[in-house]
Motif scaffolding. Structure first.
Motif, PDB file in Angstrom:
ATOM      1  N   MET A  49       0.825  -1.202   0.000  1.00 27.94           N
ATOM      2  CA  MET A  49       0.000   0.000   0.000  1.00 27.94           C
ATOM      3  C   MET A  49       0.866   1.261   0.000  1.00 27.94           C
ATOM      4  N   ILE A  50       1.927   1.261   0.792  1.00 30.26           N
ATOM      5  CA  ILE A  50       2.819   2.419   0.872  1.00 30.26           C
ATOM      6  C   ILE A  50       3.462   2.684  -0.485  1.00 30.26           C
ATOM      7  N   ASP A  51       3.918   1.616  -1.140  1.00 30.01           N
ATOM      8  CA  ASP A  51       4.547   1.778  -2.457  1.00 30.01           C
ATOM      9  C   ASP A  51       3.557   2.336  -3.474  1.00 30.01           C
ATOM     10  N   SER A  52       2.302   1.880  -3.395  1.00 33.30           N
ATOM     11  CA  SER A  52       1.291   2.354  -4.319  1.00 33.30           C
ATOM     12  C   SER A  52       0.975   3.834  -4.071  1.00 33.30           C
ATOM     13  N   LEU A  53       0.904   4.230  -2.806  1.00 37.34           N
ATOM     14  CA  LEU A  53       0.670   5.634  -2.465  1.00 37.34           C
ATOM     15  C   LEU A  53       1.827   6.505  -2.945  1.00 37.34           C
ATOM     16  N   ARG A  54       3.045   5.988  -2.759  1.00 34.09           N
ATOM     17  CA  ARG A  54       4.224   6.752  -3.196  1.00 34.09           C
ATOM     18  C   ARG A  54       4.219   6.915  -4.717  1.00 34.09           C
ATOM     19  N   ASP A 102      -7.935  -3.294  -5.301  1.00 32.05           N
ATOM     20  CA  ASP A 102      -8.370  -2.362  -4.263  1.00 32.05           C
ATOM     21  C   ASP A 102      -7.223  -1.475  -3.781  1.00 32.05           C
ATOM     22  N   VAL A 103      -6.010  -2.020  -3.763  1.00 34.34           N
ATOM     23  CA  VAL A 103      -4.857  -1.238  -3.332  1.00 34.34           C
ATOM     24  C   VAL A 103      -4.608  -0.091  -4.313  1.00 34.34           C
ATOM     25  N   VAL A 104      -4.682  -0.404  -5.609  1.00 32.67           N
ATOM     26  CA  VAL A 104      -4.459   0.628  -6.633  1.00 32.67           C
ATOM     27  C   VAL A 104      -5.546   1.694  -6.564  1.00 32.67           C
ATOM     28  N   ILE A 105      -6.795   1.252  -6.531  1.00 31.79           N
ATOM     29  CA  ILE A 105      -7.903   2.210  -6.513  1.00 31.79           C
ATOM     30  C   ILE A 105      -7.864   3.050  -5.243  1.00 31.79           C
ATOM     31  N   GLY A 106      -7.647   2.388  -4.103  1.00 33.55           N
ATOM     32  CA  GLY A 106      -7.601   3.108  -2.833  1.00 33.55           C
ATOM     33  C   GLY A 106      -6.488   4.140  -2.791  1.00 33.55           C
ATOM     34  N   SER A 107      -5.340   3.804  -3.345  1.00 34.71           N
ATOM     35  CA  SER A 107      -4.211   4.739  -3.379  1.00 34.71           C
ATOM     36  C   SER A 107      -4.530   5.953  -4.232  1.00 34.71           C
ATOM     37  N   LYS A 108      -5.133   5.708  -5.391  1.00 38.09           N
ATOM     38  CA  LYS A 108      -5.482   6.822  -6.278  1.00 38.09           C
ATOM     39  C   LYS A 108      -6.511   7.737  -5.624  1.00 38.09           C
ATOM     40  N   VAL A 109      -7.533   7.153  -5.020  1.00 37.87           N
ATOM     41  CA  VAL A 109      -8.568   7.942  -4.363  1.00 37.87           C
ATOM     42  C   VAL A 109      -7.984   8.730  -3.188  1.00 37.87           C
ATOM     43  N   ALA A 110      -7.127   8.085  -2.408  1.00 35.34           N
ATOM     44  CA  ALA A 110      -6.534   8.748  -1.241  1.00 35.34           C
ATOM     45  C   ALA A 110      -5.657   9.920  -1.650  1.00 35.34           C
ATOM     46  N   VAL A 111      -4.836   9.729  -2.663  1.00 38.57           N
ATOM     47  CA  VAL A 111      -3.960  10.815  -3.125  1.00 38.57           C
ATOM     48  C   VAL A 111      -4.786  11.952  -3.717  1.00 38.57           C
ATOM     49  N   ALA A 150     -25.142  15.102   4.327  1.00 41.92           N
ATOM     50  CA  ALA A 150     -25.635  14.842   2.966  1.00 41.92           C
ATOM     51  C   ALA A 150     -24.491  14.893   1.956  1.00 41.92           C
ATOM     52  N   MET A 151     -23.616  15.874   2.111  1.00 43.03           N
ATOM     53  CA  MET A 151     -22.476  16.032   1.203  1.00 43.03           C
ATOM     54  C   MET A 151     -21.568  14.801   1.244  1.00 43.03           C
ATOM     55  N   LEU A 152     -21.289  14.303   2.439  1.00 47.88           N
ATOM     56  CA  LEU A 152     -20.418  13.134   2.578  1.00 47.88           C
ATOM     57  C   LEU A 152     -21.098  11.868   2.079  1.00 47.88           C
ATOM     58  N   VAL A 153     -22.405  11.774   2.266  1.00 49.11           N
ATOM     59  CA  VAL A 153     -23.137  10.606   1.763  1.00 49.11           C
ATOM     60  C   VAL A 153     -23.074  10.576   0.238  1.00 49.11           C
ATOM     61  N   TRP A 154     -23.317  11.720  -0.410  1.00 50.23           N
ATOM     62  CA  TRP A 154     -23.195  11.782  -1.873  1.00 50.23           C
ATOM     63  C   TRP A 154     -21.796  11.362  -2.317  1.00 50.23           C
ATOM     64  N   ALA A 155     -20.785  11.876  -1.637  1.00 52.39           N
ATOM     65  CA  ALA A 155     -19.402  11.567  -2.007  1.00 52.39           C
ATOM     66  C   ALA A 155     -19.114  10.074  -1.852  1.00 52.39           C
ATOM     67  N   LEU A 156     -19.556   9.496  -0.740  1.00 54.66           N
ATOM     68  CA  LEU A 156     -19.290   8.077  -0.487  1.00 54.66           C
ATOM     69  C   LEU A 156     -20.053   7.189  -1.461  1.00 54.66           C
ATOM     70  N   VAL A 157     -21.294   7.548  -1.775  1.00 54.98           N
ATOM     71  CA  VAL A 157     -22.093   6.740  -2.706  1.00 54.98           C
ATOM     72  C   VAL A 157     -21.475   6.751  -4.099  1.00 54.98           C
ATOM     73  N   ILE A 158     -21.132   7.947  -4.591  1.00 57.65           N
ATOM     74  CA  ILE A 158     -20.546   8.050  -5.934  1.00 57.65           C
ATOM     75  C   ILE A 158     -19.173   7.407  -5.976  1.00 57.65           C
ATOM     76  N   GLY A 159     -18.364   7.655  -4.945  1.00 52.04           N
ATOM     77  CA  GLY A 159     -17.034   7.055  -4.893  1.00 52.04           C
ATOM     78  C   GLY A 159     -17.089   5.541  -4.785  1.00 52.04           C
ATOM     79  N   ALA A 160     -17.983   5.024  -3.927  1.00 51.06           N
ATOM     80  CA  ALA A 160     -18.098   3.579  -3.746  1.00 51.06           C
ATOM     81  C   ALA A 160     -18.628   2.899  -5.002  1.00 51.06           C
ATOM     82  N   ALA A 161     -19.572   3.551  -5.692  1.00 49.31           N
ATOM     83  CA  ALA A 161     -20.111   2.971  -6.929  1.00 49.31           C
ATOM     84  C   ALA A 161     -19.020   2.872  -7.991  1.00 49.31           C
ATOM     85  N   GLY A 162     -18.234   3.923  -8.133  1.00 47.46           N
ATOM     86  CA  GLY A 162     -17.142   3.890  -9.097  1.00 47.46           C
ATOM     87  C   GLY A 162     -16.093   2.863  -8.740  1.00 47.46           C
ATOM     88  N   TRP A 163     -15.769   2.766  -7.449  1.00 48.80           N
ATOM     89  CA  TRP A 163     -14.787   1.798  -6.960  1.00 48.80           C
ATOM     90  C   TRP A 163     -15.262   0.379  -7.273  1.00 48.80           C
TER      91      TRP A 163
END
Length: 256
Positions: free
Chosen positions: A1-6, A99-108, A234-247
């Protein structure tokens, strides 16, 4: 995960235009901050001598709206570029779990989007202080609104990333986000208001974001917008729903 984030971190700074991504919203945000209060004074009644209690909020509106929008666009453009240049398949092949790749991209994307908003705020504040005079007030409400904008930037970076994953197109994701943020939701809210669905209109993504920022520690909250707590949720729910659907879609479909 660290390498992917880097790797994702290096990817952002490896772009030849990375400085423009940050510089453009900062400069535009400073310009918006510089003209907000002078414009407000031009349209204020001539016989008004008292300091306007909403002056600070008015002055903050343009740079904060721009900062949040820029964060969302950054998420869409940065994640969408992987689909445009077909680099996502290579990343999946060189990493054990998608999931590691997607999570790293989303986190960055979320980290850089939030940092971008912070930079715009830091750049706009001195300008507001310089041009604001007695109308601009530095108080607890100001910092509450700045903090709420950072939460909004985080949420909209997730929205941008999610849209890029859902559409597999940097253009559709970025243009769609820009259109929704600037005009589509406004028209939808008018339509919902016309049929008496104001409650639903208040929790649409942009309306929820606006309420979260405007009504953060506001002694005179704007009633047409949701409260800080409701807007943030509401803002965070929209973000999580759209982000989770794409993920969920990206982790199982063919990206070659």
């Amino acid at each position: 995960m660290i390498d992917s984030l880097r790797s994702e971190y290096r990817k952002v700074f490896g772009l030849r235009e990375w400085w423009a991504v940050a510089l453009v919203p900062i400069v535009v945000g400073m310009f918006a901050a510089a003209i907000a209060l002078p414009l407000m004074r031009m349209f204020r009644a001539e016989d008004t001598t008292e300091s306007d209690p909403y002056a600070t909020l008015t002055a903050l509106a343009a740079p904060l709206a721009l900062a949040v929008l820029s964060s969302g666009l950054f998420g869409a453009l940065n994640f969408g570029s992987d689909f445009r240049h077909n680099t996502l398949a290579t990343s999946f092949l060189t990493t054990q779990h998608r999931d590691v790749v997607i999570g790293s991209k989303v986190a960055v994307n979320a980290a850089f989007g939030t940092a971008l908003c912070l930079l715009v705020e830091v750049a706009a504040l001195p300008v507001l202080l310089a041009f604001g005079g007695d109308d601009f007030h530095v108080n607890a409400a100001l910092f509450a609104q700045l903090g709420a904008a950072l939460i909004a930037a985080f949420a909209w970076s997730l929205v941008g990333s999610g849209l890029a994953m859902l559409t597999r197109s940097v253009t559709i994701a970025a243009v769609g986000l820009l259109a929704w943020y600037t005009i589509v939701e406004f028209l939808l809210r008018l339509a919902l208001g016309a049929i008496g669905a104001d409650g639903l209109a208040r929790i649409l993504p942009v309306s929820a974001t606006t309420g979260a920022i405007v009504n953060a520690d506001n002694p005179s909250p704007v009633e047409s917008l949701p409260s800080f707590a409701t807007g943030t949720a509401a803002m965070l729910v929209w973000a999580l729903v759209i982000g989770a659907a794409g993920w969920a879609l990206t982790r199982v479909r063919d990206v070659s």
